[in-house]
Design a protein around this motif. Structure first.
Motif, PDB file in Angstrom:
ATOM      1  N   GLY A 164       0.823  -1.163  -0.036  1.00  0.00           N
ATOM      2  CA  GLY A 164       0.044   0.171  -0.123  1.00  0.00           C
ATOM      3  C   GLY A 164       0.996   1.341   0.193  1.00  0.00           C
ATOM      4  N   MET A 165       0.315   2.411  -0.138  1.00  0.00           N
ATOM      5  CA  MET A 165       0.999   3.676  -0.278  1.00  0.00           C
ATOM      6  C   MET A 165       0.722   4.247   1.047  1.00  0.00           C
ATOM      7  SD  MET A 165       2.193   4.044  -3.258  1.00  0.00           S
ATOM      8  CE  MET A 165       2.697   5.741  -3.239  1.00  0.00           C
ATOM      9  N   VAL A 166       1.638   5.184   1.551  1.00  0.00           N
ATOM     10  CA  VAL A 166       1.705   5.909   2.713  1.00  0.00           C
ATOM     11  C   VAL A 166       1.806   7.494   2.381  1.00  0.00           C
ATOM     12  CG1 VAL A 166       2.455   3.748   4.198  1.00  0.00           C
ATOM     13  CG2 VAL A 166       4.048   5.487   3.160  1.00  0.00           C
ATOM     14  N   ASP A 170      -1.096   9.295  -9.346  1.00  0.00           N
ATOM     15  CA  ASP A 170      -1.758  10.197 -10.356  1.00  0.00           C
ATOM     16  C   ASP A 170      -3.062   9.386 -10.791  1.00  0.00           C
ATOM     17  OD1 ASP A 170       0.224  12.063 -10.248  1.00  0.00           O
ATOM     18  OD2 ASP A 170       1.261  11.097 -12.200  1.00  0.00           O
ATOM     19  N   GLN A 171      -3.031   8.159 -10.655  1.00  0.00           N
ATOM     20  CA  GLN A 171      -4.431   7.502 -11.254  1.00  0.00           C
ATOM     21  C   GLN A 171      -5.338   7.581  -9.916  1.00  0.00           C
ATOM     22  OE1 GLN A 171      -3.365   3.198 -11.707  1.00  0.00           O
ATOM     23  NE2 GLN A 171      -1.913   3.680 -13.224  1.00  0.00           N
ATOM     24  N   VAL A 172      -4.859   7.575  -8.850  1.00  0.00           N
ATOM     25  CA  VAL A 172      -5.846   7.806  -7.625  1.00  0.00           C
ATOM     26  C   VAL A 172      -6.321   8.947  -7.492  1.00  0.00           C
ATOM     27  CG1 VAL A 172      -5.946   7.931  -5.131  1.00  0.00           C
ATOM     28  CG2 VAL A 172      -4.676   5.900  -6.237  1.00  0.00           C
ATOM     29  N   LEU A 173      -5.356  10.130  -7.958  1.00  0.00           N
ATOM     30  CA  LEU A 173      -5.691  11.656  -7.702  1.00  0.00           C
ATOM     31  C   LEU A 173      -6.759  11.822  -8.943  1.00  0.00           C
ATOM     32  CD1 LEU A 173      -2.405  13.219  -7.200  1.00  0.00           C
ATOM     33  CD2 LEU A 173      -4.256  12.770  -5.495  1.00  0.00           C
ATOM     34  N   ALA A 174      -6.671  11.100 -10.101  1.00  0.00           N
ATOM     35  CA  ALA A 174      -7.581  11.606 -11.197  1.00  0.00           C
ATOM     36  C   ALA A 174      -8.919  11.030 -10.962  1.00  0.00           C
ATOM     37  CB  ALA A 174      -6.964  10.787 -12.521  1.00  0.00           C
ATOM     38  N   ARG A 175      -9.124  10.072  -9.935  1.00  0.00           N
ATOM     39  CA  ARG A 175     -10.542   9.593  -9.813  1.00  0.00           C
ATOM     40  C   ARG A 175     -11.404  10.714  -8.856  1.00  0.00           C
ATOM     41  NH1 ARG A 175      -8.013   4.231  -9.227  1.00  0.00           N
ATOM     42  NH2 ARG A 175      -7.862   4.402  -6.937  1.00  0.00           N
ATOM     43  N   GLU A 179      -7.264   1.766   2.148  1.00  0.00           N
ATOM     44  CA  GLU A 179      -7.520   0.902   1.040  1.00  0.00           C
ATOM     45  C   GLU A 179      -8.540   1.257   0.034  1.00  0.00           C
ATOM     46  OE1 GLU A 179      -7.086  -0.469   3.989  1.00  0.00           O
ATOM     47  OE2 GLU A 179      -5.506  -1.721   4.338  1.00  0.00           O
ATOM     48  N   VAL A 180      -9.287   2.025   0.657  1.00  0.00           N
ATOM     49  CA  VAL A 180     -10.709   2.239  -0.136  1.00  0.00           C
ATOM     50  C   VAL A 180     -10.264   3.288  -1.314  1.00  0.00           C
ATOM     51  CG1 VAL A 180     -12.726   3.748   0.031  1.00  0.00           C
ATOM     52  CG2 VAL A 180     -12.294   2.025   1.826  1.00  0.00           C
ATOM     53  N   ASP A 181      -9.300   4.026  -1.288  1.00  0.00           N
ATOM     54  CA  ASP A 181      -8.740   4.634  -2.195  1.00  0.00           C
ATOM     55  C   ASP A 181      -8.160   4.048  -3.308  1.00  0.00           C
ATOM     56  OD1 ASP A 181      -9.633   7.223  -1.474  1.00  0.00           O
ATOM     57  OD2 ASP A 181      -7.891   7.361  -0.090  1.00  0.00           O
ATOM     58  N   GLY A 182      -7.727   2.530  -3.139  1.00  0.00           N
ATOM     59  CA  GLY A 182      -7.079   1.835  -4.191  1.00  0.00           C
ATOM     60  C   GLY A 182      -5.585   2.123  -4.456  1.00  0.00           C
ATOM     61  N   THR A 189     -13.241  -1.851  -2.830  1.00  0.00           N
ATOM     62  CA  THR A 189     -12.897  -0.297  -3.258  1.00  0.00           C
ATOM     63  C   THR A 189     -13.891   0.165  -4.121  1.00  0.00           C
ATOM     64  OG1 THR A 189     -10.473  -0.529  -2.809  1.00  0.00           O
ATOM     65  CG2 THR A 189     -10.876   1.463  -4.137  1.00  0.00           C
ATOM     66  N   ALA A 190     -14.179  -0.442  -5.337  1.00  0.00           N
ATOM     67  CA  ALA A 190     -14.998   0.137  -6.320  1.00  0.00           C
ATOM     68  C   ALA A 190     -16.642   0.384  -5.702  1.00  0.00           C
ATOM     69  CB  ALA A 190     -14.980  -0.875  -7.459  1.00  0.00           C
TER      70      ALA A 190
END
Length: 326
Positions: free
Chosen positions: A167-169, A208-213, A264-267, A315-316
């Motif tokens: 995951g990202m932190v 970037d993918q997460v931010l674009a959503r 994790e909800v943000d994928g 997540t979706a």
């Protein structure tokens, strides 16, 4: 024949790499004319030109591409033979070449290298810290035995040895307003200025993918290919940076920083992959080190890959619910 011609092979590889007879000659400590004669001798033996001259140097011909690929295969096979000979007396000497993401170099890989060298002090280790695209290129060119990268591009040539979810932190100053929360949403972080990795890194692609959503626009004020620089920039400020979980170990120990998981909800997660070139038999030292790394990765799973599909589905669903609410 192979051993006698290894020096000439190196000459040809260097000319192909630099695209210049003059530059290659300087690095090889030869005169350009002497190097050119060596090239012409090989071309005469093969009955085909290996290089064509251009205004800026030389380029490989189709025959040259085939011959250089053969040289790389021969060199890889010869390294394996050396390794097998050394194995007759036990794992003593040899070389391990690794291409890895910046996120794993300082903690995970460094720790494993020290442990391996404690057992095999005469084994040489070469590490190329780079983005995932260059790691794949080095593997395909037989210039890296193993790669350890986050979210590598899909390629038929890649044989994964171990893959774990990561995951990202978010990384921020210790007294940051968000530091009091144990877990963050990306939208929480967008209320503040951001310090982001270079776009060539897989972690940045994921961010970037997460931010674009989302509907909120990020405000990146700093961008760098140095993760340490990004972490230093957030100290004493309200700027937030991001990192892969495995790469944040030493920052968790820094009294000036706070590291918080992204929900994790943000994928915001993906695979950390240890791999090699498919079909290649690795030299013994690289194979043994690969086994050691695989065991370590298996023991430190933070998001097992068999859970990724379920995570993605949940997540979706959450994102769809939030969009309906908006």
């Amino acid at each position: 024949m192979a051993l006698r011609n290894m020096r000439v092979w190196r000459y040809l590889e260097e000319v192909a790499r630099t695209g210049s007879v003059r530059q290659a000659a300087e690095k090889l400590h030869l005169t350009p004319s002497a190097l050119l004669r060596r090239i012409q001798d090989v071309e005469s033996d093969l009955g085909a030109a290996l290089f064509e001259r251009t205004s800026s140097g030389v380029l490989l011909t189709a025959a040259g591409e085939i011959f250089i690929a053969w040289i790389k295969n021969q060199n890889a096979d010869l390294r394996r033979v050396y390794s097998q000979i050394e194995a007759l007396a036990g794992l003593r000497r040899g070389e391990i070449r690794i291409a890895c993401s910046q996120a794993v170099a300082r903690d995970l890989l460094l720790t494993e290298m020290k442990a391996f060298r404690a057992q095999h002090p005469l084994v040489k280790m070469t590490v190329n810290v780079c983005d995932h695209a260059n790691a794949m290129r080095l593997m395909l060119a037989y210039e890296a035995d193993l790669i350890l990268v986050f979210r590598p591009s899909h390629a038929a040539e890649l044989q994964p040895l171990m893959s774990i979810g990561q995951g990202m932190v978010a990384v921020m100053a210790k007294d940051h307003p968000l530091a009091s929360k144990p877990k963050l949403r990306v939208r929480d972080c967008l209320m503040y200025d951001l310090a982001l990795p270079d776009p060539s890194y897989s972690g940045r692609e994921l961010i970037d993918q997460v931010l674009a959503r989302g509907s909120m626009q990020p405000n990146p004020v700093i961008e760098s290919n140095s993760f340490d620089l990004l972490a230093d920039m957030v100290k004493g400020s309200e700027i937030i940076s991001f990192q892969v979980d495995v790469g944040a170990g030493h920052w968790r120990k820094d009294p000036e920083l706070a590291v918080r998981a992204i929900d994790e909800v943000d994928g915001a997660y993906g695979p950390l992959v240890l791999g090699q070139l498919k079909g290649r038999t690795l030299p013994l030292p690289a194979a043994r080190f690969g086994e050691q790394l695989a065991r370590r990765l298996d023991a430190m799973r933070s998001l097992p890959m068999d859970e990724c599909a379920a995570k993605a589905e949940r997540t979706a669903h959450v994102r769809d619910t939030e969009e309906e609410a908006e």
